[in-house]
Enzyme design. Structure first.
Site, PDB file in Angstrom:
ATOM      1  N   ARG A   1       0.832  -1.231   0.000  1.00  0.00           N
ATOM      2  CA  ARG A   1       0.000   0.000   0.000  1.00  0.00           C
ATOM      3  C   ARG A   1       0.857   1.267   0.000  1.00  0.00           C
ATOM      4  O   ARG A   1       0.416   2.317   0.457  1.00  0.00           O
ATOM      5  CB  ARG A   1      -0.974   0.022   1.177  1.00  0.00           C
ATOM      6  CG  ARG A   1      -1.916  -1.164   1.170  1.00  0.00           C
ATOM      7  CD  ARG A   1      -3.017  -1.032   2.177  1.00  0.00           C
ATOM      8  NE  ARG A   1      -3.866  -2.208   2.121  1.00  0.00           N
ATOM      9  CZ  ARG A   1      -3.620  -3.338   2.764  1.00  0.00           C
ATOM     10  NH1 ARG A   1      -2.552  -3.441   3.527  1.00  0.00           N
ATOM     11  NH2 ARG A   1      -4.419  -4.364   2.641  1.00  0.00           N
TER      12      ARG A   1
ATOM     13  N   ASN B   1      -0.925  21.034 -19.376  1.00  0.00           N
ATOM     14  CA  ASN B   1      -1.324  20.388 -20.633  1.00  0.00           C
ATOM     15  C   ASN B   1      -1.343  21.364 -21.795  1.00  0.00           C
ATOM     16  O   ASN B   1      -1.896  21.049 -22.856  1.00  0.00           O
ATOM     17  CB  ASN B   1      -2.712  19.744 -20.474  1.00  0.00           C
ATOM     18  CG  ASN B   1      -2.659  18.615 -19.481  1.00  0.00           C
ATOM     19  OD1 ASN B   1      -1.721  17.823 -19.474  1.00  0.00           O
ATOM     20  ND2 ASN B   1      -3.640  18.557 -18.595  1.00  0.00           N
TER      21      ASN B   1
ATOM     22  N   GLU C   1       8.301  19.916 -24.154  1.00  0.00           N
ATOM     23  CA  GLU C   1       7.869  20.332 -22.812  1.00  0.00           C
ATOM     24  C   GLU C   1       8.589  21.630 -22.410  1.00  0.00           C
ATOM     25  O   GLU C   1       8.005  22.490 -21.763  1.00  0.00           O
ATOM     26  CB  GLU C   1       8.136  19.228 -21.785  1.00  0.00           C
ATOM     27  CG  GLU C   1       7.384  17.933 -22.047  1.00  0.00           C
ATOM     28  CD  GLU C   1       5.859  18.055 -21.961  1.00  0.00           C
ATOM     29  OE1 GLU C   1       5.362  18.975 -21.297  1.00  0.00           O
ATOM     30  OE2 GLU C   1       5.174  17.219 -22.587  1.00  0.00           O
TER      31      GLU C   1
ATOM     32  N   HIS D   1      -2.098  15.053 -28.071  1.00  0.00           N
ATOM     33  CA  HIS D   1      -2.640  13.737 -27.703  1.00  0.00           C
ATOM     34  C   HIS D   1      -3.457  13.156 -28.859  1.00  0.00           C
ATOM     35  O   HIS D   1      -3.421  11.946 -29.102  1.00  0.00           O
ATOM     36  CB  HIS D   1      -3.514  13.844 -26.447  1.00  0.00           C
ATOM     37  CG  HIS D   1      -2.707  14.015 -25.188  1.00  0.00           C
ATOM     38  ND1 HIS D   1      -3.198  14.616 -24.047  1.00  0.00           N
ATOM     39  CD2 HIS D   1      -1.431  13.668 -24.883  1.00  0.00           C
ATOM     40  CE1 HIS D   1      -2.267  14.633 -23.113  1.00  0.00           C
ATOM     41  NE2 HIS D   1      -1.177  14.067 -23.600  1.00  0.00           N
TER      42      HIS D   1
ATOM     43  N   HIS E   1       6.668  12.535 -28.630  1.00  0.00           N
ATOM     44  CA  HIS E   1       5.736  13.340 -27.824  1.00  0.00           C
ATOM     45  C   HIS E   1       6.025  14.843 -27.942  1.00  0.00           C
ATOM     46  O   HIS E   1       5.126  15.645 -28.205  1.00  0.00           O
ATOM     47  CB  HIS E   1       5.797  12.888 -26.370  1.00  0.00           C
ATOM     48  CG  HIS E   1       4.912  13.688 -25.473  1.00  0.00           C
ATOM     49  ND1 HIS E   1       3.540  13.648 -25.565  1.00  0.00           N
ATOM     50  CD2 HIS E   1       5.193  14.587 -24.485  1.00  0.00           C
ATOM     51  CE1 HIS E   1       3.012  14.471 -24.665  1.00  0.00           C
ATOM     52  NE2 HIS E   1       3.993  15.047 -24.004  1.00  0.00           N
TER      53      HIS E   1
ATOM     54  N   ARG F   1      -3.203  22.588 -12.242  1.00  0.00           N
ATOM     55  CA  ARG F   1      -2.229  21.662 -12.825  1.00  0.00           C
ATOM     56  C   ARG F   1      -2.536  21.382 -14.293  1.00  0.00           C
ATOM     57  O   ARG F   1      -1.642  21.026 -15.061  1.00  0.00           O
ATOM     58  CB  ARG F   1      -2.193  20.355 -12.016  1.00  0.00           C
ATOM     59  CG  ARG F   1      -1.094  19.422 -12.472  1.00  0.00           C
ATOM     60  CD  ARG F   1      -0.843  18.292 -11.506  1.00  0.00           C
ATOM     61  NE  ARG F   1       0.202  17.428 -11.991  1.00  0.00           N
ATOM     62  CZ  ARG F   1       0.902  16.580 -11.256  1.00  0.00           C
ATOM     63  NH1 ARG F   1       0.654  16.492  -9.954  1.00  0.00           N
ATOM     64  NH2 ARG F   1       1.843  15.826 -11.770  1.00  0.00           N
TER      65      ARG F   1
ATOM     66  N   HIS G   1      -1.151  20.205 -25.397  1.00  0.00           N
ATOM     67  CA  HIS G   1      -1.302  18.752 -25.392  1.00  0.00           C
ATOM     68  C   HIS G   1      -2.621  18.260 -25.991  1.00  0.00           C
ATOM     69  O   HIS G   1      -2.750  17.072 -26.254  1.00  0.00           O
ATOM     70  CB  HIS G   1      -1.155  18.204 -23.960  1.00  0.00           C
ATOM     71  CG  HIS G   1       0.271  18.153 -23.492  1.00  0.00           C
ATOM     72  ND1 HIS G   1       1.068  19.275 -23.408  1.00  0.00           N
ATOM     73  CD2 HIS G   1       1.057  17.111 -23.091  1.00  0.00           C
ATOM     74  CE1 HIS G   1       2.273  18.916 -22.966  1.00  0.00           C
ATOM     75  NE2 HIS G   1       2.289  17.619 -22.777  1.00  0.00           N
TER      76      HIS G   1
ATOM     77  N   LYS H   1       2.740  11.958 -10.562  1.00  0.00           N
ATOM     78  CA  LYS H   1       1.780  11.167 -11.341  1.00  0.00           C
ATOM     79  C   LYS H   1       2.442   9.845 -11.726  1.00  0.00           C
ATOM     80  O   LYS H   1       3.538   9.846 -12.309  1.00  0.00           O
ATOM     81  CB  LYS H   1       1.358  11.912 -12.602  1.00  0.00           C
ATOM     82  CG  LYS H   1       0.253  12.909 -12.372  1.00  0.00           C
ATOM     83  CD  LYS H   1      -0.279  13.423 -13.702  1.00  0.00           C
ATOM     84  CE  LYS H   1      -1.348  14.468 -13.486  1.00  0.00           C
ATOM     85  NZ  LYS H   1      -1.791  15.078 -14.752  1.00  0.00           N
TER      86      LYS H   1
ATOM     87  N   LYS I   1       7.336  23.535 -12.806  1.00  0.00           N
ATOM     88  CA  LYS I   1       6.376  22.443 -12.597  1.00  0.00           C
ATOM     89  C   LYS I   1       6.067  22.285 -11.116  1.00  0.00           C
ATOM     90  O   LYS I   1       4.919  22.108 -10.722  1.00  0.00           O
ATOM     91  CB  LYS I   1       6.896  21.126 -13.197  1.00  0.00           C
ATOM     92  CG  LYS I   1       5.887  20.009 -12.964  1.00  0.00           C
ATOM     93  CD  LYS I   1       5.987  18.842 -13.890  1.00  0.00           C
ATOM     94  CE  LYS I   1       4.813  17.889 -13.616  1.00  0.00           C
ATOM     95  NZ  LYS I   1       4.824  16.689 -14.425  1.00  0.00           N
TER      96      LYS I   1
ATOM     97  N   GLU J   1      -4.756  18.034  -9.702  1.00  0.00           N
ATOM     98  CA  GLU J   1      -5.312  18.585 -10.932  1.00  0.00           C
ATOM     99  C   GLU J   1      -6.788  18.935 -10.828  1.00  0.00           C
ATOM    100  O   GLU J   1      -7.615  18.516 -11.643  1.00  0.00           O
ATOM    101  CB  GLU J   1      -5.067  17.608 -12.101  1.00  0.00           C
ATOM    102  CG  GLU J   1      -5.140  18.317 -13.427  1.00  0.00           C
ATOM    103  CD  GLU J   1      -4.540  17.523 -14.583  1.00  0.00           C
ATOM    104  OE1 GLU J   1      -3.477  16.897 -14.406  1.00  0.00           O
ATOM    105  OE2 GLU J   1      -5.120  17.559 -15.654  1.00  0.00           O
TER     106      GLU J   1
HETATM  107  N1  GLY Z   1       2.607  15.823 -17.177  1.00  0.00           N
HETATM  108  C1  GLY Z   1       1.544  16.600 -16.634  1.00  0.00           C
HETATM  109  C2  GLY Z   1       1.443  16.531 -15.150  1.00  0.00           C
HETATM  110  O1  GLY Z   1       2.316  15.998 -14.493  1.00  0.00           O
HETATM  111  O2  GLY Z   1       0.468  17.002 -14.610  1.00  0.00           O
END
Ligand code: GLY
Length: 333
Positions: free
Chosen positions: A110, A220, A174, A227, A239, A216, A223, A132, A202, A212
């Site tokens: 966990r 994007n 990026e 995407h 990418h 956050r 993107h 993430k 970031k 998010e």
């Molecule tokens: N790559 C976008 C984020 O980490 O929110």
């Protein structure tokens, strides 16, 4: 060596940026770690030397290995290697490795500690920062995962000299995005400082909105179309190359909505060009298909959703009309 702090309450951590940053591993392991699971890939050199037992686990190459099956294999290897709740995963590799290794760490017992050692530019300035983690399902990319912040991130910039040119460009998409998030002329900075500045930008966004809810999502920028191009799957685009096209597209959409003037669109083209990234659509794109895919983007929440530039800077804009989307695509031919 540059130290960037990610001051998340209760889960603050440091990102170290510089040549041979990987050598700091022993110093950043949490207290009490007796065993380490090294999650990496075949061909990634042994960057880290440790004075305690290391269980080496290799993840296959390519997006098709970003699966729950890989997470199960990793967790089973951790168990066979005797990792306990007090031990640590060290993920050494690109975004695939840190996403999958991070999710395995988030799930095993966990949740055990993880340290990321990204080996690509994209990993250093994006994938390994901000917590993430996750894997794909046949139904979609990154549909299963967890927010799981690392104990530390080591961005060893010496590794970047061996990066293939297209892998480098993948990170540059990026970087161009960060340019528009802040207006910073990142190109004016020496490489280590530039990477550290991207991490700092970031980190400041993640600290305000880890999960998010809204802010956050600004990460994007560029993107939505990127995407769609990636999901269409027919184009030879990394990418960051897709993000380069997506940044120019977002500027064209913003211009059509009266949010920015033509000079600002040209600035987008110039910045994307300065990173040696494409600014127009690949040959043979189908606008109807791209618009449909943009509507299906998992960030869309029911209506085509963009991050768009405007008088107040970047903002989230929902429900852009199909006609505007098509006209902006036409401008990128
Ligand atoms: N790559 C976008 C984020 O980490 O929110």
């Amino acid at each position: 060596m540059i130290r960037v702090q990610v001051p998340l309450p209760g889960r603050a951590y440091d990102v170290w940026v510089g040549a041979r940053a990987a050598e700091r591993l022993a110093d950043v392991l949490p207290e009490g770690v007796r065993r380490v699971a090294l999650v990496t890939q075949a061909g990634v050199p042994d960057l880290v030397a440790l004075d305690r037992p290391v269980v080496r686990c290799e993840v296959g190459d390519g997006e098709r290995h970003k699966t729950l099956a890989t997470v199960e294999e990793l967790c089973r290897a951790f168990a066979r290697g005797g990792l306990t709740r007090g031990d640590c995963v060290v993920a050494v590799g690109g975004g695939l490795v840190t996403d999958v290794g991070g999710f395995a760490a988030a799930s095993y017992h966990r949740g055990i500690a993880v340290v990321h050692v990204p080996t690509t530019l994209l990993g250093m300035i994006d994938a390994a920062i901000g917590g993430k983690t996750g894997v794909n399902l046949p139904e979609g990319k990154n549909l299963v995962g967890a927010y799981w912040q690392p104990a530390a991130v080591l961005c060893d910039t010496e590794l970047l000299s061996a990066l293939p040119p297209r892998e480098w460009r993948s990170g540059c998409g990026e970087m161009a995005k960060y340019h528009f998030l802040t207006g910073d002329d990142l190109m004016a900075l020496p490489l280590d400082e530039r990477i550290a500045r991207c991490v700092e930008i970031k980190a400041s966004i993640v600290v305000d909105d880890e999960r998010e809810a809204e802010g956050r999502a600004l990460l994007n920028y560029g993107h939505t179309l990127a995407h769609a191009l990636e999901t269409a799957g027919r184009y030879d685009l990394r990418h960051g190359e897709a993000v380069g096209i997506g940044l120019v597209y977002a500027a064209e959409v913003a211009h059509r909505l009266g949010r920015i003037d033509a000079a600002r669109v040209e600035e987008h083209r110039a910045v994307v060009a300065s990173y040696d990234l494409p600014r127009s659509l690949p040959v043979g794109t189908d606008p109807d298909e791209l618009i449909t895919l943009m509507g299906r983007d998992k960030k869309a929440l029911g209506a085509v959703t963009f991050v768009l530039d405007g008088p107040r800077g970047l903002e989230i804009v929902r429900g852009v009309e199909r006609g505007e989307l098509a006209a902006a695509l036409e401008a990128l031919r």
